[in-house]
Design an enzyme around this catalytic site. Structure first.
Site, PDB file in Angstrom:
ATOM      1  N   HIS A 114       0.816  -1.226   0.000  1.00 17.94           N
ATOM      2  CA  HIS A 114       0.000   0.000   0.000  1.00 17.94           C
ATOM      3  C   HIS A 114       0.845   1.270   0.000  1.00 17.94           C
ATOM      4  CE1 HIS A 114      -3.529  -2.567   1.777  1.00 17.94           C
ATOM      5  NE2 HIS A 114      -3.329  -2.776   0.498  1.00 17.94           N
ATOM      6  N   SER A 188      -6.467  -7.800   9.848  1.00 17.63           N
ATOM      7  CA  SER A 188      -7.822  -8.359   9.865  1.00 17.63           C
ATOM      8  C   SER A 188      -8.092  -9.196   8.610  1.00 17.63           C
ATOM      9  CB  SER A 188      -8.860  -7.227   9.970  1.00 17.63           C
ATOM     10  OG  SER A 188      -8.726  -6.364   8.860  1.00 17.63           O
TER      11      SER A 188
HETATM   12  P1  OAD Z   1      -7.092  -3.522  10.423  1.00 15.98           P
HETATM   13  O1  OAD Z   1      -7.323  -2.353  11.318  1.00 15.98           O
HETATM   14  O2  OAD Z   1      -8.189  -3.922   9.521  1.00 15.98           O
HETATM   15  O3  OAD Z   1      -6.716  -4.806  11.292  1.00 15.98           O
HETATM   16  C1  OAD Z   1      -5.752  -4.763  12.309  1.00 15.98           C
HETATM   17  C2  OAD Z   1      -5.910  -6.018  13.154  1.00 15.98           C
HETATM   18  O4  OAD Z   1      -4.881  -6.001  14.144  1.00 15.98           O
HETATM   19  C3  OAD Z   1      -7.245  -6.086  13.899  1.00 15.98           C
HETATM   20  O5  OAD Z   1      -7.836  -7.360  13.734  1.00 15.98           O
HETATM   21  C4  OAD Z   1      -6.855  -5.852  15.359  1.00 15.98           C
HETATM   22  O6  OAD Z   1      -7.685  -6.565  16.266  1.00 15.98           O
HETATM   23  C5  OAD Z   1      -5.446  -6.387  15.386  1.00 15.98           C
HETATM   24  N1  OAD Z   1      -4.608  -5.784  16.433  1.00 15.98           N
HETATM   25  C6  OAD Z   1      -4.598  -4.506  16.875  1.00 15.98           C
HETATM   26  N2  OAD Z   1      -3.680  -4.334  17.826  1.00 15.98           N
HETATM   27  C7  OAD Z   1      -3.073  -5.537  18.003  1.00 15.98           C
HETATM   28  C8  OAD Z   1      -2.025  -6.009  18.856  1.00 15.98           C
HETATM   29  N3  OAD Z   1      -1.410  -5.206  19.701  1.00 15.98           N
HETATM   30  N4  OAD Z   1      -1.669  -7.300  18.763  1.00 15.98           N
HETATM   31  C9  OAD Z   1      -2.297  -8.147  17.879  1.00 15.98           C
HETATM   32  N5  OAD Z   1      -3.277  -7.755  17.054  1.00 15.98           N
HETATM   33  C10 OAD Z   1      -3.670  -6.465  17.101  1.00 15.98           C
HETATM   34  O7  OAD Z   1      -5.740  -3.222   9.636  1.00 15.98           O
HETATM   35  P2  OAD Z   1      -5.178  -3.983   8.345  1.00 15.98           P
HETATM   36  O8  OAD Z   1      -5.556  -5.409   8.328  1.00 15.98           O
HETATM   37  O9  OAD Z   1      -3.731  -3.641   8.258  1.00 15.98           O
HETATM   38  O10 OAD Z   1      -5.339   0.164   3.481  1.00 15.98           O
HETATM   39  O11 OAD Z   1      -5.945  -3.229   7.204  1.00 15.98           O
HETATM   40  C11 OAD Z   1      -5.602  -3.478   5.862  1.00 15.98           C
HETATM   41  C12 OAD Z   1      -5.734  -2.232   5.046  1.00 15.98           C
HETATM   42  O12 OAD Z   1      -7.009  -1.642   5.281  1.00 15.98           O
HETATM   43  C13 OAD Z   1      -4.766  -1.122   5.410  1.00 15.98           C
HETATM   44  O13 OAD Z   1      -3.503  -1.279   4.817  1.00 15.98           O
HETATM   45  C14 OAD Z   1      -5.460   0.093   4.910  1.00 15.98           C
HETATM   46  C15 OAD Z   1      -6.866  -0.207   5.337  1.00 15.98           C
HETATM   47  O14 OAD Z   1      -7.843   0.344   4.593  1.00 15.98           O
HETATM   48  C16 OAD Z   1      -5.201   1.360   2.889  1.00 15.98           C
HETATM   49  O15 OAD Z   1      -5.190   2.398   3.494  1.00 15.98           O
HETATM   50  C17 OAD Z   1      -5.070   1.301   1.414  1.00 15.98           C
END
Ligand code: OAD
Length: 247
Positions: A114, A188
Protein backbone atom coordinates in the site's frame (compact mmCIF):
# COMPACT_ATOMS: atom_id res chain seq x y z
CA UNK A 1 3.12 -21.62 19.33
CA UNK A 2 5.46 -24.61 19.42
CA UNK A 3 4.02 -25.89 16.16
CA UNK A 4 4.57 -22.53 14.43
CA UNK A 5 8.11 -22.22 15.83
CA UNK A 6 8.94 -25.74 14.64
CA UNK A 7 7.63 -25.00 11.15
CA UNK A 8 9.80 -21.88 10.93
CA UNK A 9 12.86 -23.73 12.23
CA UNK A 10 12.43 -26.47 9.62
CA UNK A 11 11.93 -24.02 6.78
CA UNK A 12 14.26 -21.55 5.11
CA UNK A 13 11.35 -20.14 3.19
CA UNK A 14 8.97 -18.33 5.51
CA UNK A 15 6.96 -15.28 4.43
CA UNK A 16 5.27 -12.83 6.78
CA UNK A 17 2.21 -10.77 5.85
CA UNK A 18 1.67 -7.89 8.25
CA UNK A 19 -0.97 -5.28 8.92
CA UNK A 20 -1.65 -2.32 11.16
CA UNK A 21 -1.88 -4.43 14.35
CA UNK A 22 1.87 -5.04 14.36
CA UNK A 23 2.51 -1.31 14.70
CA UNK A 24 -0.11 -0.60 17.40
CA UNK A 25 2.42 -1.14 20.24
CA UNK A 26 4.69 1.36 18.43
CA UNK A 27 1.99 4.00 18.94
CA UNK A 28 0.24 3.87 15.54
CA UNK A 29 -3.50 3.15 15.64
CA UNK A 30 -4.90 0.44 13.37
CA UNK A 31 -7.85 1.03 11.02
CA UNK A 32 -10.82 -1.07 12.10
CA UNK A 33 -10.58 -1.32 15.91
CA UNK A 34 -12.99 0.79 17.97
CA UNK A 35 -10.19 3.32 18.57
CA UNK A 36 -8.75 2.94 15.07
CA UNK A 37 -8.24 5.55 12.34
CA UNK A 38 -11.60 4.90 10.65
CA UNK A 39 -13.51 5.54 13.89
CA UNK A 40 -11.75 8.89 14.21
CA UNK A 41 -11.49 10.12 10.60
CA UNK A 42 -14.08 8.06 8.69
CA UNK A 43 -13.67 5.20 6.18
CA UNK A 44 -13.25 7.68 3.32
CA UNK A 45 -10.01 9.21 4.61
CA UNK A 46 -7.95 7.04 2.19
CA UNK A 47 -10.46 7.22 -0.69
CA UNK A 48 -9.03 8.84 -3.82
CA UNK A 49 -12.26 10.58 -4.89
CA UNK A 50 -12.70 11.96 -1.38
CA UNK A 51 -9.10 13.21 -1.45
CA UNK A 52 -9.67 15.12 -4.69
CA UNK A 53 -12.98 16.52 -3.42
CA UNK A 54 -11.68 17.51 0.05
CA UNK A 55 -7.86 17.67 0.07
CA UNK A 56 -7.90 19.91 3.16
CA UNK A 57 -9.59 17.17 5.21
CA UNK A 58 -6.82 14.77 4.26
CA UNK A 59 -4.13 17.37 5.02
CA UNK A 60 -5.63 18.01 8.47
CA UNK A 61 -5.39 14.27 9.15
CA UNK A 62 -1.85 14.19 7.72
CA UNK A 63 -0.78 16.99 10.08
CA UNK A 64 -2.35 15.34 13.09
CA UNK A 65 -1.81 11.63 12.57
CA UNK A 66 0.06 10.65 9.44
CA UNK A 67 3.38 12.49 9.38
CA UNK A 68 4.03 11.73 13.06
CA UNK A 69 3.94 7.97 12.38
CA UNK A 70 7.28 8.39 10.63
CA UNK A 71 8.88 9.22 13.99
CA UNK A 72 7.64 6.00 15.64
CA UNK A 73 10.04 3.17 16.40
CA UNK A 74 9.82 -0.55 15.57
CA UNK A 75 8.81 -2.89 18.38
CA UNK A 76 9.80 -6.44 19.32
CA UNK A 77 7.52 -7.97 16.66
CA UNK A 78 9.10 -5.98 13.80
CA UNK A 79 12.53 -6.85 15.21
CA UNK A 80 11.71 -10.57 15.47
CA UNK A 81 10.86 -10.71 11.74
CA UNK A 82 14.05 -8.82 10.84
CA UNK A 83 16.17 -11.16 13.00
CA UNK A 84 14.59 -14.25 11.43
CA UNK A 85 15.38 -12.84 8.00
CA UNK A 86 18.98 -12.14 8.99
CA UNK A 87 19.34 -15.73 10.24
CA UNK A 88 18.09 -17.04 6.90
CA UNK A 89 14.62 -18.29 7.84
CA UNK A 90 12.55 -15.55 6.23
CA UNK A 91 12.31 -14.89 2.50
CA UNK A 92 10.51 -11.60 2.91
CA UNK A 93 7.84 -9.57 4.62
CA UNK A 94 4.79 -8.40 2.74
CA UNK A 95 3.20 -5.45 4.48
CA UNK A 96 0.03 -3.45 4.09
CA UNK A 97 1.55 -0.83 6.39
CA UNK A 98 2.79 2.56 5.27
CA UNK A 99 4.94 3.35 8.30
CA UNK A 100 8.32 1.96 7.18
CA UNK A 101 8.85 0.20 10.53
CA UNK A 102 9.95 -3.12 9.03
CA UNK A 103 12.82 -1.40 7.22
CA UNK A 104 13.68 0.54 10.41
CA UNK A 105 13.83 -2.77 12.29
CA UNK A 106 16.33 -4.10 9.73
CA UNK A 107 14.15 -6.12 7.31
CA UNK A 108 15.75 -6.07 3.85
CA UNK A 109 13.18 -7.86 1.70
CA UNK A 110 9.98 -5.88 2.12
CA UNK A 111 7.04 -5.68 -0.28
CA UNK A 112 5.03 -2.55 0.52
CA UNK A 113 1.62 -3.30 -1.00
CA UNK A 114 0.00 0.00 0.00
CA UNK A 115 2.97 2.32 -0.55
CA UNK A 116 4.44 4.52 2.16
CA UNK A 117 3.81 7.77 4.02
CA UNK A 118 7.40 8.97 3.70
CA UNK A 119 7.51 10.04 0.05
CA UNK A 120 5.10 12.64 -1.29
CA UNK A 121 4.73 14.00 -4.81
CA UNK A 122 3.23 17.06 -6.45
CA UNK A 123 0.24 16.21 -8.61
CA UNK A 124 1.06 19.12 -10.96
CA UNK A 125 4.86 19.19 -11.48
CA UNK A 126 5.74 15.72 -10.06
CA UNK A 127 8.34 17.16 -7.63
CA UNK A 128 9.13 14.66 -4.90
CA UNK A 129 9.31 15.31 -1.16
CA UNK A 130 10.86 13.06 1.48
CA UNK A 131 9.13 13.99 4.74
CA UNK A 132 11.65 12.05 6.82
CA UNK A 133 13.95 14.96 5.92
CA UNK A 134 13.21 17.76 8.45
CA UNK A 135 13.63 20.57 5.88
CA UNK A 136 11.28 18.99 3.36
CA UNK A 137 8.77 18.17 6.10
CA UNK A 138 8.74 21.76 7.33
CA UNK A 139 8.33 23.03 3.76
CA UNK A 140 5.24 20.88 3.20
CA UNK A 141 3.74 21.61 6.62
CA UNK A 142 4.20 25.38 6.42
CA UNK A 143 2.71 25.51 2.92
CA UNK A 144 -0.25 23.33 3.98
CA UNK A 145 0.98 20.57 1.65
CA UNK A 146 1.08 22.80 -1.47
CA UNK A 147 4.09 22.49 -3.74
CA UNK A 148 6.09 25.63 -4.64
CA UNK A 149 4.43 25.42 -8.09
CA UNK A 150 1.00 25.70 -6.42
CA UNK A 151 0.02 22.08 -7.06
CA UNK A 152 -1.51 19.75 -4.49
CA UNK A 153 0.75 17.08 -3.04
CA UNK A 154 -0.15 13.51 -2.15
CA UNK A 155 1.77 10.80 -0.29
CA UNK A 156 2.85 7.64 -2.15
CA UNK A 157 0.09 5.74 -0.33
CA UNK A 158 -2.27 3.55 -2.33
CA UNK A 159 -5.72 5.03 -1.78
CA UNK A 160 -8.92 3.07 -2.32
CA UNK A 161 -9.67 3.54 -6.02
CA UNK A 162 -5.99 3.41 -7.01
CA UNK A 163 -3.92 0.53 -8.38
CA UNK A 164 -1.37 -1.32 -6.27
CA UNK A 165 2.28 -0.84 -7.29
CA UNK A 166 2.66 -3.71 -9.79
CA UNK A 167 6.28 -4.56 -8.91
CA UNK A 168 5.47 -4.86 -5.20
CA UNK A 169 2.39 -6.96 -5.90
CA UNK A 170 4.30 -9.26 -8.29
CA UNK A 171 6.97 -9.83 -5.63
CA UNK A 172 4.36 -10.54 -2.94
CA UNK A 173 2.49 -12.95 -5.18
CA UNK A 174 5.71 -14.78 -6.08
CA UNK A 175 6.72 -15.12 -2.42
CA UNK A 176 3.25 -16.33 -1.41
CA UNK A 177 3.09 -18.91 -4.17
CA UNK A 178 6.52 -20.39 -3.42
CA UNK A 179 6.86 -20.23 0.38
CA UNK A 180 6.64 -23.18 2.82
CA UNK A 181 5.07 -21.17 5.64
CA UNK A 182 3.11 -17.93 5.55
CA UNK A 183 2.47 -16.15 8.85
CA UNK A 184 0.08 -13.21 9.03
CA UNK A 185 0.61 -10.78 11.93
CA UNK A 186 -1.74 -8.03 13.06
CA UNK A 187 -4.06 -7.88 10.08
CA UNK A 188 -7.82 -8.36 9.87
CA UNK A 189 -7.32 -9.91 6.38
CA UNK A 190 -10.37 -8.23 4.93
CA UNK A 191 -8.77 -5.98 2.31
CA UNK A 192 -8.43 -7.29 -1.23
CA UNK A 193 -6.06 -8.27 -2.81
CA UNK A 194 -3.69 -8.66 0.18
CA UNK A 195 -6.22 -11.02 1.77
CA UNK A 196 -5.85 -13.45 -1.16
CA UNK A 197 -2.13 -14.06 -0.51
CA UNK A 198 -2.63 -16.60 2.33
CA UNK A 199 -5.05 -18.49 0.07
CA UNK A 200 -2.50 -18.57 -2.75
CA UNK A 201 0.11 -19.93 -0.32
CA UNK A 202 -2.31 -22.52 1.06
CA UNK A 203 -3.31 -23.70 -2.42
CA UNK A 204 0.37 -24.30 -3.21
CA UNK A 205 0.77 -26.47 -0.11
CA UNK A 206 2.16 -23.98 2.44
CA UNK A 207 1.22 -23.83 6.11
CA UNK A 208 -0.70 -20.66 6.92
CA UNK A 209 -0.57 -19.34 10.49
CA UNK A 210 -2.64 -16.36 11.65
CA UNK A 211 -1.37 -14.28 14.56
CA UNK A 212 -3.88 -11.61 15.53
CA UNK A 213 -5.81 -10.23 18.47
CA UNK A 214 -9.40 -10.85 17.46
CA UNK A 215 -11.05 -12.42 14.42
CA UNK A 216 -9.83 -12.21 10.83
CA UNK A 217 -11.42 -12.92 7.46
CA UNK A 218 -9.37 -16.13 7.08
CA UNK A 219 -9.65 -17.72 10.53
CA UNK A 220 -11.28 -20.85 9.09
CA UNK A 221 -8.22 -21.50 6.93
CA UNK A 222 -5.75 -21.35 9.83
CA UNK A 223 -8.06 -23.16 12.26
CA UNK A 224 -8.21 -26.00 9.76
CA UNK A 225 -4.44 -26.44 10.21
CA UNK A 226 -4.69 -25.58 13.92
CA UNK A 227 -2.53 -22.51 13.34
CA UNK A 228 -4.60 -19.55 14.59
CA UNK A 229 -2.99 -17.74 17.53
CA UNK A 230 -5.18 -15.06 19.12
CA UNK A 231 -2.56 -12.98 20.88
CA UNK A 232 -1.03 -9.52 21.23
CA UNK A 233 1.89 -9.09 18.82
CA UNK A 234 4.37 -8.27 21.59
CA UNK A 235 3.39 -11.35 23.55
CA UNK A 236 3.72 -13.36 20.34
CA UNK A 237 7.24 -12.01 19.72
CA UNK A 238 8.36 -12.84 23.24
CA UNK A 239 6.81 -16.33 23.35
CA UNK A 240 7.90 -17.24 19.83
CA UNK A 241 11.48 -16.21 20.57
CA UNK A 242 11.75 -18.28 23.73
CA UNK A 243 10.16 -21.37 22.13
CA UNK A 244 12.23 -20.97 18.93
CA UNK A 245 15.48 -20.69 20.88
CA UNK A 246 14.64 -23.79 22.94
CA UNK A 247 14.19 -26.00 19.84
P1 OAD B 1 -7.09 -3.52 10.42
O1 OAD B 1 -7.32 -2.35 11.32
O2 OAD B 1 -8.19 -3.92 9.52
O3 OAD B 1 -6.72 -4.81 11.29
C1 OAD B 1 -5.75 -4.76 12.31
C2 OAD B 1 -5.91 -6.02 13.15
O4 OAD B 1 -4.88 -6.00 14.14
C3 OAD B 1 -7.25 -6.09 13.90
O5 OAD B 1 -7.84 -7.36 13.73
C4 OAD B 1 -6.85 -5.85 15.36
O6 OAD B 1 -7.69 -6.57 16.27
C5 OAD B 1 -5.45 -6.39 15.39
N1 OAD B 1 -4.61 -5.78 16.43
C6 OAD B 1 -4.60 -4.51 16.87
N2 OAD B 1 -3.68 -4.33 17.83
C7 OAD B 1 -3.07 -5.54 18.00
C8 OAD B 1 -2.03 -6.01 18.86
N3 OAD B 1 -1.41 -5.21 19.70
N4 OAD B 1 -1.67 -7.30 18.76
C9 OAD B 1 -2.30 -8.15 17.88
N5 OAD B 1 -3.28 -7.75 17.05
C10 OAD B 1 -3.67 -6.46 17.10
O7 OAD B 1 -5.74 -3.22 9.64
P2 OAD B 1 -5.18 -3.98 8.35
O8 OAD B 1 -5.56 -5.41 8.33
O9 OAD B 1 -3.73 -3.64 8.26
O10 OAD B 1 -5.34 0.16 3.48
O11 OAD B 1 -5.95 -3.23 7.20
C11 OAD B 1 -5.60 -3.48 5.86
C12 OAD B 1 -5.73 -2.23 5.05
O12 OAD B 1 -7.01 -1.64 5.28
C13 OAD B 1 -4.77 -1.12 5.41
O13 OAD B 1 -3.50 -1.28 4.82
C14 OAD B 1 -5.46 0.09 4.91
C15 OAD B 1 -6.87 -0.21 5.34
O14 OAD B 1 -7.84 0.34 4.59
C16 OAD B 1 -5.20 1.36 2.89
O15 OAD B 1 -5.19 2.40 3.49
C17 OAD B 1 -5.07 1.30 1.41
Amino acid sequence: MKHVAELVKKSRNVVFLTGAGISVPSGIPDFRSSNGLYAKYGQEIFDIDHFHAHPDKFYAFAKEGLISMLDCQPNAAHKLIAELEEKGYVRGVITQNIDGLHQKAGSKNVAELHGNARMWHCLKCARRFDVSDPMQRVELLTNNFKCSCGGLTKPDIVFFGELLPMDEWAKAERWAKTCDVLITVGTSLVVYPASTLPLLAYEKGAFVAIVNKGPTGLDKLAEHQNLKIDIDVLEFAELFKSVFESL
